[in-house]
Design a protein around this motif. Structure first.
Motif, PDB file in Angstrom:
ATOM      1  N   GLY A  34     -19.527  42.850  11.819  1.00  0.00           N
ATOM      2  CA  GLY A  34     -18.677  43.936  11.267  1.00  0.00           C
ATOM      3  C   GLY A  34     -18.164  43.775   9.892  1.00  0.00           C
ATOM      4  O   GLY A  34     -18.711  43.228   8.783  1.00  0.00           O
ATOM      5  N   ILE A  35     -16.922  44.395   9.662  1.00  0.00           N
ATOM      6  CA  ILE A  35     -16.097  44.176   8.347  1.00  0.00           C
ATOM      7  C   ILE A  35     -16.109  42.981   8.010  1.00  0.00           C
ATOM      8  O   ILE A  35     -16.574  42.611   6.661  1.00  0.00           O
ATOM      9  CB  ILE A  35     -15.037  44.890   8.482  1.00  0.00           C
ATOM     10  N   GLY A  36     -15.711  41.827   8.758  1.00  0.00           N
ATOM     11  CA  GLY A  36     -15.376  40.685   8.564  1.00  0.00           C
ATOM     12  C   GLY A  36     -16.773  39.715   8.036  1.00  0.00           C
ATOM     13  O   GLY A  36     -16.410  39.065   7.037  1.00  0.00           O
ATOM     14  N   ALA A  37     -17.826  40.008   8.377  1.00  0.00           N
ATOM     15  CA  ALA A  37     -19.173  39.648   8.080  1.00  0.00           C
ATOM     16  C   ALA A  37     -19.522  40.093   6.834  1.00  0.00           C
ATOM     17  O   ALA A  37     -19.802  39.133   5.696  1.00  0.00           O
ATOM     18  CB  ALA A  37     -20.173  39.908   8.836  1.00  0.00           C
ATOM     19  N   ALA A  38     -19.153  41.423   6.445  1.00  0.00           N
ATOM     20  CA  ALA A  38     -19.481  42.020   5.108  1.00  0.00           C
ATOM     21  C   ALA A  38     -18.548  41.207   4.138  1.00  0.00           C
ATOM     22  O   ALA A  38     -19.006  41.136   2.910  1.00  0.00           O
ATOM     23  CB  ALA A  38     -19.306  43.439   5.210  1.00  0.00           C
ATOM     24  N   VAL A  39     -17.388  41.156   4.433  1.00  0.00           N
ATOM     25  CA  VAL A  39     -16.373  40.543   3.383  1.00  0.00           C
ATOM     26  C   VAL A  39     -16.725  39.141   3.346  1.00  0.00           C
ATOM     27  O   VAL A  39     -16.706  38.828   1.779  1.00  0.00           O
ATOM     28  CB  VAL A  39     -14.795  40.552   4.133  1.00  0.00           C
ATOM     29  N   ALA A 189      -7.230  49.974   3.934  1.00  0.00           N
ATOM     30  CA  ALA A 189      -7.091  50.782   5.138  1.00  0.00           C
ATOM     31  C   ALA A 189      -8.711  51.531   5.344  1.00  0.00           C
ATOM     32  O   ALA A 189      -8.614  52.286   4.916  1.00  0.00           O
ATOM     33  CB  ALA A 189      -5.861  51.669   5.285  1.00  0.00           C
ATOM     34  N   PRO A 190      -9.156  50.862   6.065  1.00  0.00           N
ATOM     35  CA  PRO A 190     -10.693  51.474   6.423  1.00  0.00           C
ATOM     36  C   PRO A 190     -10.611  52.820   7.376  1.00  0.00           C
ATOM     37  O   PRO A 190      -9.672  52.911   8.119  1.00  0.00           O
ATOM     38  CB  PRO A 190     -11.651  50.511   6.960  1.00  0.00           C
ATOM     39  N   GLY A 191     -11.397  53.807   6.705  1.00  0.00           N
ATOM     40  CA  GLY A 191     -11.383  54.772   7.820  1.00  0.00           C
ATOM     41  C   GLY A 191     -12.516  54.400   9.026  1.00  0.00           C
ATOM     42  O   GLY A 191     -12.468  53.193   9.339  1.00  0.00           O
ATOM     43  N   THR A 192     -13.143  55.253   9.838  1.00  0.00           N
ATOM     44  CA  THR A 192     -13.788  54.889  10.910  1.00  0.00           C
ATOM     45  C   THR A 192     -15.164  54.272  10.318  1.00  0.00           C
ATOM     46  O   THR A 192     -15.899  55.002   9.657  1.00  0.00           O
ATOM     47  CB  THR A 192     -14.197  56.324  11.637  1.00  0.00           C
ATOM     48  N   ALA A 193     -15.479  53.203  10.576  1.00  0.00           N
ATOM     49  CA  ALA A 193     -16.442  52.466   9.992  1.00  0.00           C
ATOM     50  C   ALA A 193     -17.695  51.845  11.150  1.00  0.00           C
ATOM     51  O   ALA A 193     -17.381  52.159  12.188  1.00  0.00           O
ATOM     52  CB  ALA A 193     -15.964  50.845   9.398  1.00  0.00           C
ATOM     53  N   ASP A 194     -18.875  52.097  10.421  1.00  0.00           N
ATOM     54  CA  ASP A 194     -19.832  51.916  11.062  1.00  0.00           C
ATOM     55  C   ASP A 194     -20.122  50.483  11.575  1.00  0.00           C
ATOM     56  O   ASP A 194     -20.898  49.492  10.774  1.00  0.00           O
ATOM     57  CB  ASP A 194     -21.220  52.303  10.320  1.00  0.00           C
ATOM     58  N   THR A 195     -19.372  50.049  12.502  1.00  0.00           N
ATOM     59  CA  THR A 195     -19.561  48.320  12.922  1.00  0.00           C
ATOM     60  C   THR A 195     -19.749  48.668  14.565  1.00  0.00           C
ATOM     61  O   THR A 195     -19.763  49.249  15.160  1.00  0.00           O
ATOM     62  CB  THR A 195     -17.990  48.015  12.921  1.00  0.00           C
ATOM     63  N   SER A 226     -19.052  52.485   5.463  1.00  0.00           N
ATOM     64  CA  SER A 226     -19.921  51.303   5.692  1.00  0.00           C
ATOM     65  C   SER A 226     -18.944  50.042   5.671  1.00  0.00           C
ATOM     66  O   SER A 226     -17.898  50.018   4.742  1.00  0.00           O
ATOM     67  CB  SER A 226     -20.894  51.267   4.726  1.00  0.00           C
ATOM     68  N   ALA A 227     -19.525  48.956   6.368  1.00  0.00           N
ATOM     69  CA  ALA A 227     -18.765  47.667   5.980  1.00  0.00           C
ATOM     70  C   ALA A 227     -18.760  47.205   4.776  1.00  0.00           C
ATOM     71  O   ALA A 227     -17.884  46.701   4.096  1.00  0.00           O
ATOM     72  CB  ALA A 227     -19.177  46.606   7.103  1.00  0.00           C
ATOM     73  N   GLU A 229     -18.660  48.883   2.081  1.00  0.00           N
ATOM     74  CA  GLU A 229     -17.710  49.539   1.136  1.00  0.00           C
ATOM     75  C   GLU A 229     -16.313  49.032   1.293  1.00  0.00           C
ATOM     76  O   GLU A 229     -15.594  48.681   0.416  1.00  0.00           O
ATOM     77  CB  GLU A 229     -17.817  51.151   1.380  1.00  0.00           C
ATOM     78  N   VAL A 230     -16.040  48.721   2.534  1.00  0.00           N
ATOM     79  CA  VAL A 230     -14.696  47.752   2.763  1.00  0.00           C
ATOM     80  C   VAL A 230     -14.704  46.690   2.082  1.00  0.00           C
ATOM     81  O   VAL A 230     -13.644  46.288   1.485  1.00  0.00           O
ATOM     82  CB  VAL A 230     -14.412  47.680   4.350  1.00  0.00           C
ATOM     83  N   ALA A 231     -15.821  45.726   2.284  1.00  0.00           N
ATOM     84  CA  ALA A 231     -15.914  44.326   1.532  1.00  0.00           C
ATOM     85  C   ALA A 231     -15.722  44.571   0.158  1.00  0.00           C
ATOM     86  O   ALA A 231     -15.004  43.729  -0.517  1.00  0.00           O
ATOM     87  CB  ALA A 231     -17.205  43.878   1.998  1.00  0.00           C
ATOM     88  N   ARG A 232     -16.261  45.553  -0.629  1.00  0.00           N
ATOM     89  CA  ARG A 232     -15.851  45.601  -1.927  1.00  0.00           C
ATOM     90  C   ARG A 232     -14.428  46.064  -2.246  1.00  0.00           C
ATOM     91  O   ARG A 232     -14.097  45.416  -3.318  1.00  0.00           O
ATOM     92  CB  ARG A 232     -16.725  46.776  -2.589  1.00  0.00           C
TER      93      ARG A 232
END
Length: 264
Positions: A34-39, A189-195, A226-227, A229-232
């Motif tokens: 998810g987001i962590g992997a993208a980060v 603060a992400p919105g509803t993410a595609d994870t 998208s994950a 987007e949060v990572a950036r």
């Protein structure tokens, strides 16, 4: 720390975004998916040596340390393992967390305790264990993952919202405590993410397609975040050039919290 395995020297003041974490070591919790992997991928692409802390192994090329955020000994061992691997620590991303659904009557005391232990106290445990190494870094930062649920009232998310609201408050308090030590603390603060977590919720719905459409529709840009987007956004907050970005909560939610659009 073993100076013999210290990372390359950090170069500040450059304009090359693709290498802005060159010579730095980063730690990402919940980095297996998810987001962590993208980060983790984003920071590595921009030059960082990355350690992933997660209860599950990562399929990526990043260094992995098994870590249960609800257990202090596990957290301390994982952070120590990351330090031994790269010899330094400059960037901490407290991303790991667990979800919860329902109104205030829906979750048991055990569920409240577990979510609080992981989502809030877990971030404190990692930050506490990482602080001695961060104090030695010329470009130290901590970025916590909050949520649009920290800012907006969402239906059927009482427990999750309570923990994420605490993350935002904790971020500001930590920023005040450590700014004069040269450690910047912020949150995203992400919105509803595609994870994968959202996909599991959709799979459990009576009509997954309708549920996904509803989640997309409540975000003004009409899609899931998208994950990547949060990572950036996390990379921006951790960027050592952004020295005046402190105590900030950066929303990545398609305008969900800030905008009030008229119905079409």
């Amino acid at each position: 720390m073993d100076s013999a395995v210290s990372a390359r020297p950090i170069t500040l003041g450059g304009n090359d975004v693709t290498g802005r974490f060159q010579g730095m070591a980063a730690l990402v919790t919940g980095g297996a998916s998810g987001i962590g992997a993208a980060v983790a991928d984003q920071l590595a692409q921009e030059g960082a040596d990355v350690s992933v802390l997660d209860v599950a192994p990562t399929q990526s090329a990043h260094h992995w340390e098994e870590c249960d955020l609800a257990d202090t000994a596990s957290v301390e061992a994982a952070v120590d393992g990351a330090l031994k691997r790269f010899g330094r620590l400059d960037v901490v991303v407290n991303n790991a967390g667990i979800g919860a659904q329902g109104d205030v009557t829906a979750n048991s005391d055990a569920e409240w305790s577990r979510a609080w232990e992981v989502n809030v106290v877990g971030m404190a445990r990692v930050s506490r264990a990482a602080l001695p190494a961060l104090r030695e870094s010329p470009a130290a930062s901590i970025t916590n993952t909050a949520s649009v649920a920290s800012l907006a009232g969402l239906p059927q998310r009482v427990l999750y919202s309570a923990t994420k609201g605490a993350v935002m408050a904790m971020t500001k308090a930590m920023a005040a405590d450590h700014v004069r030590e040269g450690i910047r603390v912020n949150c995203v603060a992400p919105g509803t993410a595609d994870t994968p977590w959202i996909q599991r919720l959709l799979d459990q719905a009576a009509d997954p397609d309708a549920e996904r459409a509803a989640l997309e529709a409540r975000q003004p840009h009409r899609r899931l975040v998208s994950a990547d987007e949060v990572a950036r956004a996390v990379a921006y907050l951790a960027d050592p050039e952004n020295r005046s970005t402190i105590g900030v909560c950066l929303s990545v939610d398609g305008g969900m919290e800030a905008l009030r659009l008229r119905p079409e």
